[in-house]
Scaffold this motif. Structure first.
Motif, short mmCIF file in Angstrom:
data_model
loop_
_atom_site.label_atom_id
_atom_site.label_comp_id
_atom_site.label_asym_id
_atom_site.label_seq_id
_atom_site.Cartn_x
_atom_site.Cartn_y
_atom_site.Cartn_z
N TYR A 39 54.60 42.40 25.67
CA TYR A 39 53.47 43.07 26.31
C TYR A 39 52.63 43.74 25.22
CZ TYR A 39 50.75 46.06 29.38
OH TYR A 39 49.70 46.68 30.03
N ARG A 40 51.36 43.44 25.20
CA ARG A 40 50.48 43.99 24.17
C ARG A 40 49.87 45.31 24.64
NH1 ARG A 40 47.17 39.64 21.11
NH2 ARG A 40 49.32 39.35 20.41
N GLY A 41 49.96 46.31 23.80
CA GLY A 41 49.42 47.62 24.15
C GLY A 41 49.04 48.40 22.92
N ILE A 42 48.58 49.62 23.14
CA ILE A 42 48.15 50.49 22.05
C ILE A 42 49.18 51.60 21.85
CG2 ILE A 42 46.34 52.05 21.24
CD1 ILE A 42 44.38 50.44 22.99
N ALA A 43 49.73 51.67 20.67
CA ALA A 43 50.76 52.66 20.35
C ALA A 43 50.10 53.97 19.92
CB ALA A 43 51.68 52.14 19.25
N ARG A 44 50.49 55.04 20.63
CA ARG A 44 49.97 56.36 20.29
C ARG A 44 51.11 57.36 20.25
NH1 ARG A 44 45.63 54.67 23.92
NH2 ARG A 44 43.68 54.46 22.75
N GLY A 45 50.96 58.38 19.43
CA GLY A 45 51.96 59.45 19.38
C GLY A 45 53.33 58.94 19.00
N GLU A 46 54.33 59.29 19.84
CA GLU A 46 55.71 58.90 19.56
C GLU A 46 55.88 57.38 19.53
OE1 GLU A 46 58.27 60.77 22.34
OE2 GLU A 46 57.80 62.81 21.68
N SER A 47 55.10 56.68 20.34
CA SER A 47 55.20 55.22 20.34
C SER A 47 54.77 54.65 19.00
CB SER A 47 54.34 54.63 21.46
OG SER A 47 54.85 54.97 22.73
N ALA A 48 53.71 55.20 18.41
CA ALA A 48 53.25 54.73 17.11
C ALA A 48 54.33 54.95 16.05
CB ALA A 48 51.96 55.44 16.71
N VAL A 49 54.98 56.10 16.13
CA VAL A 49 56.07 56.40 15.18
C VAL A 49 57.20 55.40 15.37
CG1 VAL A 49 57.81 58.08 14.50
CG2 VAL A 49 55.49 58.85 15.07
N ALA A 50 57.56 55.13 16.63
CA ALA A 50 58.66 54.21 16.92
C ALA A 50 58.38 52.80 16.40
CB ALA A 50 58.92 54.18 18.42
N PHE A 51 57.13 52.38 16.51
CA PHE A 51 56.75 51.05 16.05
C PHE A 51 56.45 51.02 14.55
CE2 PHE A 51 56.16 50.15 20.55
CZ PHE A 51 56.49 48.81 20.64
N GLY A 52 56.34 52.19 13.94
CA GLY A 52 56.05 52.26 12.52
C GLY A 52 54.63 51.84 12.19
N VAL A 53 53.68 52.22 13.08
CA VAL A 53 52.28 51.85 12.87
C VAL A 53 51.40 53.10 12.94
CG1 VAL A 53 52.61 49.54 13.83
CG2 VAL A 53 51.91 51.42 15.34
N GLU A 54 50.15 52.94 12.55
CA GLU A 54 49.22 54.05 12.66
C GLU A 54 48.90 54.32 14.13
OE1 GLU A 54 45.74 53.38 10.40
OE2 GLU A 54 46.77 53.27 8.47
N ASP A 55 48.59 55.56 14.43
CA ASP A 55 48.23 55.94 15.79
C ASP A 55 47.02 55.14 16.25
OD1 ASP A 55 48.95 58.32 17.78
OD2 ASP A 55 46.78 58.00 17.87
N GLY A 56 47.14 54.52 17.42
CA GLY A 56 46.04 53.72 17.95
C GLY A 56 46.11 52.25 17.58
N ALA A 57 47.17 51.85 16.90
CA ALA A 57 47.31 50.44 16.51
C ALA A 57 47.79 49.59 17.69
CB ALA A 57 48.28 50.31 15.34
N MET A 58 47.38 48.33 17.70
CA MET A 58 47.83 47.38 18.72
C MET A 58 49.21 46.87 18.35
SD MET A 58 45.85 46.18 21.39
CE MET A 58 44.22 45.68 20.80
N VAL A 59 50.11 46.82 19.34
CA VAL A 59 51.47 46.33 19.09
C VAL A 59 51.90 45.41 20.23
CG1 VAL A 59 52.16 48.38 17.78
CG2 VAL A 59 52.51 48.32 20.28
N ASP A 60 52.90 44.60 19.97
CA ASP A 60 53.52 43.76 20.99
C ASP A 60 54.91 44.30 21.27
OD1 ASP A 60 51.30 42.14 21.13
OD2 ASP A 60 52.10 40.59 19.79
N ALA A 61 55.08 44.84 22.47
CA ALA A 61 56.35 45.46 22.85
C ALA A 61 57.23 44.46 23.59
CB ALA A 61 56.09 46.67 23.75
N PRO A 62 58.55 44.56 23.44
CA PRO A 62 59.46 43.67 24.16
C PRO A 62 59.26 43.79 25.68
CG PRO A 62 60.63 44.91 22.46
CD PRO A 62 59.28 45.53 22.59
N ALA A 63 59.28 42.66 26.36
CA ALA A 63 59.06 42.66 27.80
C ALA A 63 59.84 41.54 28.46
CB ALA A 63 57.56 42.50 28.10
N TRP A 64 59.93 41.60 29.78
CA TRP A 64 60.48 40.51 30.58
C TRP A 64 59.34 39.84 31.32
CZ3 TRP A 64 65.10 40.21 28.81
CH2 TRP A 64 65.92 41.32 28.65
N LEU A 65 59.43 38.53 31.49
CA LEU A 65 58.54 37.82 32.39
C LEU A 65 59.42 37.16 33.44
CD1 LEU A 65 55.72 36.88 33.22
CD2 LEU A 65 56.05 34.86 31.77
N ALA A 66 59.35 37.69 34.65
CA ALA A 66 60.17 37.19 35.76
C ALA A 66 59.29 36.47 36.76
CB ALA A 66 60.89 38.35 36.46
#
Length: 209
Positions: A177-204
């Motif tokens: 799932y593509r989204g924008i990492a901000r705050g704690e999420s940006a830290v978790a992904f190791g990217v700058e605040d506001g960066a686009m990331v691809d998070a693990p997801a399920w497609l059912a």
């Protein structure tokens, strides 16, 4: 968030333009799903947000209804459609209280399912059963319980539980799932605040019986 979701949180995210799920484009996985023939007939886009998927599918000639319980989201979706000169249909509605006769052949749920607790997920799927025709397919793209996370996550096993009656679960596969990492999420992904990331997801995918 077992029985209800705080509407003000979503309204605020749209008003402040801080919603991490608004990326200014459809989810790549949904685009791929359509190209692979996974969408047909009348389509429901529950939790449509800023309207990216309703607009995309309307452009492609589908009969689509986008719904969201946030009036701010629907305002944003209508503005986006107008900007792109697309006559897309949007309505303020609670996905936990869908009504009417069966009329949809496909449901495209992009990041709505995972915001609910289990009992609300069961109620939501029961409501989808009521508005879907026999043979309709429901596709759910939801954040997986795999780190790093971009928001609320769910285990793969929940799909078997909630789609156990009145449905045939066709499969669940790892996706993203593509989204924008901000705050704690940006830290978790190791990217700058506001960066686009691809998070693990399920497609059912499930078929209404």
């Amino acid at each position: 968030m077992e029985t209800s979701v705080d509407r003000s949180v979503f309204d605020s995210a749209y008003e402040s333009n801080s919603a991490p799920w608004v990326i200014g484009a459809p989810q790549p996985v949904i685009v791929e799903l359509e190209r692979a023939g996974g969408i047909s007939g009348a389509v429901l886009d529950p939790g449509c947000g800023a309207g990216e998927h309703t607009i995309l599918l309307t452009k492609l000639g589908y009969d689509v209804q986008g719904v969201d319980f946030s009036a701010r989201a629907i305002e944003r979706a209508r503005a986006n459609a107008a900007q792109q000169q697309v006559d897309a249909r949007f309505e303020v509605a609670d996905a936990l209280h869908l009504g009417g006769a069966p009329r949809f052949d496909t449901v495209v749920d992009s990041a709505l399912f995972h915001v609910f607790g289990l009992q609300s997920q069961i109620a939501y799927v029961r409501g989808l059963h009521g508005v879907c025709r026999a043979g309709a397919r429901v596709h759910v793209l939801a954040l997986a319980d795999v780190e790093p996370a971009l928001g609320p996550v769910i285990p793969e096993t929940v799909f078997q539980e909630v789609f156990g009656t009145g449905w045939r679960l066709e499969g669940v596969r790892s996706s993203y799932y593509r989204g924008i990492a901000r705050g704690e999420s940006a830290v978790a992904f190791g990217v700058e605040d506001g960066a686009m990331v691809d998070a693990p997801a399920w497609l059912a995918t499930a078929t209404r019986l």
